[in-house]
Scaffold this active site. Structure first.
Site, PDB file in Angstrom:
ATOM      1  N   MET A  34       0.841  -1.206   0.000  1.00 44.07           N
ATOM      2  CA  MET A  34       0.000   0.000   0.000  1.00 44.07           C
ATOM      3  C   MET A  34       0.874   1.254   0.000  1.00 44.07           C
ATOM      4  O   MET A  34       0.389   2.350   0.299  1.00 44.07           O
ATOM      5  CB  MET A  34      -0.938  -0.004   1.210  1.00 44.07           C
ATOM      6  N   GLY A  35       2.156   1.101  -0.316  1.00 48.89           N
ATOM      7  CA  GLY A  35       3.037   2.268  -0.361  1.00 48.89           C
ATOM      8  C   GLY A  35       3.478   2.692   1.027  1.00 48.89           C
ATOM      9  O   GLY A  35       3.392   1.923   1.980  1.00 48.89           O
ATOM     10  N   HIS A  38       8.870   1.145   3.692  1.00 48.74           N
ATOM     11  CA  HIS A  38       9.924   1.146   4.708  1.00 48.74           C
ATOM     12  C   HIS A  38      10.762  -0.107   4.509  1.00 48.74           C
ATOM     13  O   HIS A  38      10.519  -0.886   3.559  1.00 48.74           O
ATOM     14  CB  HIS A  38       9.309   1.214   6.110  1.00 48.74           C
ATOM     15  N   HIS A  41       9.025  -3.483   3.683  1.00 49.39           N
ATOM     16  CA  HIS A  41       8.662  -3.674   2.271  1.00 49.39           C
ATOM     17  C   HIS A  41       9.911  -3.956   1.434  1.00 49.39           C
ATOM     18  O   HIS A  41       9.907  -4.813   0.552  1.00 49.39           O
ATOM     19  CB  HIS A  41       8.012  -2.402   1.708  1.00 49.39           C
ATOM     20  N   ASP A 153       2.168  -9.659   8.712  1.00 47.50           N
ATOM     21  CA  ASP A 153       0.733  -9.834   8.465  1.00 47.50           C
ATOM     22  C   ASP A 153       0.478 -11.326   8.239  1.00 47.50           C
ATOM     23  O   ASP A 153       0.107 -11.755   7.150  1.00 47.50           O
ATOM     24  CB  ASP A 153       0.318  -8.987   7.265  1.00 47.50           C
ATOM     25  N   VAL A 179      10.614  -7.370   9.580  1.00 52.72           N
ATOM     26  CA  VAL A 179      11.741  -6.464   9.793  1.00 52.72           C
ATOM     27  C   VAL A 179      11.368  -5.513  10.925  1.00 52.72           C
ATOM     28  O   VAL A 179      10.250  -4.969  10.946  1.00 52.72           O
ATOM     29  CB  VAL A 179      12.079  -5.680   8.509  1.00 52.72           C
ATOM     30  N   SER A 188       6.162  -0.541  10.399  1.00 53.47           N
ATOM     31  CA  SER A 188       4.816  -0.410   9.846  1.00 53.47           C
ATOM     32  C   SER A 188       4.651   1.014   9.337  1.00 53.47           C
ATOM     33  O   SER A 188       5.184   1.959   9.927  1.00 53.47           O
ATOM     34  CB  SER A 188       3.777  -0.683  10.947  1.00 53.47           C
ATOM     35  N   SER A 189       3.908   1.128   8.245  1.00 53.83           N
ATOM     36  CA  SER A 189       3.639   2.465   7.707  1.00 53.83           C
ATOM     37  C   SER A 189       2.893   3.306   8.734  1.00 53.83           C
ATOM     38  O   SER A 189       2.890   4.537   8.654  1.00 53.83           O
ATOM     39  CB  SER A 189       2.809   2.355   6.432  1.00 53.83           C
TER      40      SER A 189
HETATM   41  P1  AMP Z   1       1.355  -3.044   3.466  1.00 53.79           P
HETATM   42  O1  AMP Z   1       1.888  -1.979   2.590  1.00 53.79           O
HETATM   43  O2  AMP Z   1       1.366  -2.690   4.915  1.00 53.79           O
HETATM   44  O3  AMP Z   1       0.042  -3.597   2.980  1.00 53.79           O
HETATM   45  O4  AMP Z   1       2.377  -4.248   3.369  1.00 53.79           O
HETATM   46  C1  AMP Z   1       2.779  -4.777   2.130  1.00 53.79           C
HETATM   47  C2  AMP Z   1       3.576  -6.035   2.357  1.00 53.79           C
HETATM   48  O5  AMP Z   1       4.725  -5.736   3.152  1.00 53.79           O
HETATM   49  C3  AMP Z   1       2.776  -7.096   3.135  1.00 53.79           C
HETATM   50  O6  AMP Z   1       3.076  -8.375   2.604  1.00 53.79           O
HETATM   51  C4  AMP Z   1       3.302  -6.947   4.528  1.00 53.79           C
HETATM   52  O7  AMP Z   1       3.213  -8.127   5.294  1.00 53.79           O
HETATM   53  C5  AMP Z   1       4.757  -6.600   4.271  1.00 53.79           C
HETATM   54  N1  AMP Z   1       5.318  -5.909   5.431  1.00 53.79           N
HETATM   55  C6  AMP Z   1       4.822  -4.815   6.070  1.00 53.79           C
HETATM   56  N2  AMP Z   1       5.588  -4.504   7.138  1.00 53.79           N
HETATM   57  C7  AMP Z   1       6.570  -5.439   7.182  1.00 53.79           C
HETATM   58  C8  AMP Z   1       7.684  -5.673   8.061  1.00 53.79           C
HETATM   59  N3  AMP Z   1       7.924  -4.891   9.106  1.00 53.79           N
HETATM   60  N4  AMP Z   1       8.489  -6.715   7.791  1.00 53.79           N
HETATM   61  C9  AMP Z   1       8.260  -7.525   6.732  1.00 53.79           C
HETATM   62  N5  AMP Z   1       7.241  -7.355   5.870  1.00 53.79           N
HETATM   63  C10 AMP Z   1       6.413  -6.331   6.090  1.00 53.79           C
END
Ligand code: AMP
Length: 287
Positions: A34-35, A38, A41, A153, A179, A188-189
């Site tokens: 979702m952009g 960090h 991602h 997640d 991470v 986390s975003s």
């Molecule tokens: P999101 O943008 O939050 O929807 O996350 C996109 C992808 O990045 C998903 O597969 C998340 O599980 C992964 N992701 C988000 N935060 C982390 C993190 N801290 N470590 C590893 N993967 C992550």
């Protein structure tokens, strides 16, 4: 400065660009996000880079996975920075406008089934239906061989893998470790919205998860005691509002009474003000 990856905004452009990549052969890897990127991602992007010839990253804040009153409107949108961060890791960045993904009001959905009712599903009705539906659309538009998801997640990864199996989607789902910041907070975003006080309180999540993990490693298999150890750390922050603290089977996500031979997942979701954080760790009994 690394070159910026190519940005495509429409499904038609994406199709055209991927056609030429595909004609050259090789594995296509996909990282849906979702952009507001960090290091979490980027770890997925790097893994995809190492394993695939072509890497596509999507940036799309999916309205269908946010409930009423959730943070869709204020979710961070940082396209320029995201493009730079993808740098030489991604070949293509697909950042579609909502109308590309939802050309008409959505009436056909992918329902997540019982695992979608557990954990976050109980507190975010419709969330995983929105996630699976958009992931299926993105898989269809991108057509990857491998797709990368984060263990942070965990429930989402379980559900996406199940969807891919049951719908016979020709994609292999790979998961990557969470991470963390130096002090253990899962990246986390949404962390950027934590006040300094809440940021400190949020450390109870990883402290509690690690306490439960250590207790299990020392031989404690009872879910009640493990849960208590996790809960005690989270509750040290008086401002923490708990959605759930659970010890579950890593695949079915059903609560367990004892940690089995294949381990258990300790998982928690906690709100600090309007910011909701989730984290999890696998537990194994014994050394
Ligand atoms: P999101 O943008 O939050 O929807 O996350 C996109 C992808 O990045 C998903 O597969 C998340 O599980 C992964 N992701 C988000 N935060 C982390 C993190 N801290 N470590 C590893 N993967 C992550």
């Amino acid at each position: 400065m690394p070159a910026l990856p190519e940005l495509v905004r429409t499904a038609a452009e994406l199709r055209a660009r991927l056609l030429s990549w595909r004609s050259e052969g090789g594995i296509l890897g996909f990282v849906p996000t979702m952009g507001a990127l960090h290091e979490g991602h980027l770890s997925l992007v790097r893994r995809a880079r190492a394993e695939c010839r072509c890497v596509v990253v999507s940036l799309f804040v999916n309205p269908a996975q946010f409930g009423p009153g959730e943070d869709f409107a204020r979710y961070p949108r940082t396209l320029e920075e995201d493009l730079e961060l993808c740098g030489d890791g991604a070949d293509l960045v697909f950042a579609p406008l909502p109308a590309e993904v939802y050309p008409e009001p959505q009436t056909v959905w992918i329902e997540p089934g019982p695992e979608g009712e557990a954990l976050c599903g109980r507190f975010r009705p419709g969330h995983f239906r929105g996630v699976l539906t958009v992931v299926a659309k993105l898989f269809h538009l991108v057509g990857p061989d491998l797709a990368y998801f984060g263990e942070k997640d965990w429930q989402q990864a379980v559900l996406v893998r199940r969807m891919a199996r049951q719908l016979r989607l020709p994609v292999e789902v790979r998961t990557c470790p969470t991470v963390r910041e130096a002090d253990g907070l899962a990246m986390s975003s949404r962390n950027r919205y934590l006040s300094p006080q809440d940021r400190r309180g949020a450390l109870g999540l990883i402290r509690g998860l690690r306490a439960a993990q250590a207790l299990a490693a020392a031989g404690e298999g009872g879910a009640g005691r493990l849960r208590d150890a996790l809960s005690a750390e989270i509750m040290k922050a008086p401002e923490a509002k708990v959605d759930y603290i659970e010890i579950v089977d890593p695949e079915t996500l059903a609560a367990v009474a004892h940690v089995g031979a294949s381990g258990a997942l300790a998982a928690a979701a906690v709100r600090f003000g309007r910011t909701r954080l989730i984290d999890n760790l696998l537990l194994q009994v014994g050394p």
